[in-house]
Design an enzyme around this catalytic site. Structure first.
Site, short mmCIF file in Angstrom:
data_model
loop_
_atom_site.label_atom_id
_atom_site.label_comp_id
_atom_site.label_asym_id
_atom_site.label_seq_id
_atom_site.Cartn_x
_atom_site.Cartn_y
_atom_site.Cartn_z
N HIS A 1 0.84 -1.20 0.00
CA HIS A 1 0.00 0.00 0.00
C HIS A 1 0.87 1.24 0.00
O HIS A 1 2.07 1.17 0.26
CB HIS A 1 -0.95 0.02 1.21
CG HIS A 1 -0.27 0.21 2.52
ND1 HIS A 1 0.31 -0.82 3.22
CD2 HIS A 1 -0.07 1.33 3.26
CE1 HIS A 1 0.84 -0.34 4.34
NE2 HIS A 1 0.63 0.95 4.39
N HIS B 1 8.04 10.19 -6.80
CA HIS B 1 6.64 10.38 -7.18
C HIS B 1 5.94 9.04 -7.22
O HIS B 1 6.57 7.99 -7.13
CB HIS B 1 6.52 11.11 -8.52
CG HIS B 1 7.02 10.33 -9.69
ND1 HIS B 1 8.36 10.19 -9.99
CD2 HIS B 1 6.34 9.63 -10.64
CE1 HIS B 1 8.49 9.45 -11.07
NE2 HIS B 1 7.28 9.09 -11.48
N GLU C 1 1.89 10.88 -11.07
CA GLU C 1 2.02 10.74 -12.51
C GLU C 1 0.91 9.83 -13.02
O GLU C 1 0.59 8.82 -12.39
CB GLU C 1 3.38 10.12 -12.85
CG GLU C 1 3.58 9.79 -14.30
CD GLU C 1 4.86 9.00 -14.57
OE1 GLU C 1 5.09 8.67 -15.74
OE2 GLU C 1 5.60 8.67 -13.61
#
Length: 138
Positions: free
Chosen positions: A7, A65, A111
């Site tokens: 997660h 990211h 993204e």
């Protein structure tokens, strides 16, 4: 032995604002909420939002990211939806596959990417990065 990503937990400064962003803009499914957090999901992804008073809004200077997958045919409409919601971009795409880099309300760098590891490796075999080595045949 590790079997995959379990997660992601993102520290957020305003739980309601972040919950609305991930639910309403990115369309993740809300699984549970509580006073200081929320669990959301996509197929193959469990995302936890955790209220944290120490979270500073704004992106860091590095390339860290989190990337979400989407189909090529959905990419233009998804980017338009982000722009219509005034979601801020943070970088231009410089690699294989269509990508749109954007910020969540707390400055987490995200993204939306069309492609996968196999397509990236195939492109890199055609035009390798400086010093790139491959360890398995495709």
């Amino acid at each position: 032995m590790l079997t995959g990503l379990n997660h992601l937990t993102l520290a957020v400064s305003d739980l309601n604002r972040s919950l609305a962003f991930y639910r309403d803009v990115l369309h993740l499914r809300v699984e549970a909420t509580w006073d200081a957090g929320a669990y959301l999901s996509l197929p193959g992804l469990w995302l936890c939002l955790s209220l944290d008073a120490q979270r500073q809004t704004g992106p860091g200077a590095d390339y860290t990211h989190y990337a979400f997958s989407l189909n090529a045919e959905d990419f233009p409409a998804f980017v338009q939806q982000l722009r219509a919601a005034n979601v801020q971009p943070w970088r231009d795409n410089r690699s294989e596959g269509a990508s749109y880099y954007f910020l969540d309300p707390d400055g987490h760098k995200l993204e939306a990417h069309v492609g996968n590891l196999a397509s990236r490796l195939a492109a890199c075999r055609q035009q390798p990065y400086a010093g790139m080595r491959f360890f398995h045949e495709s």
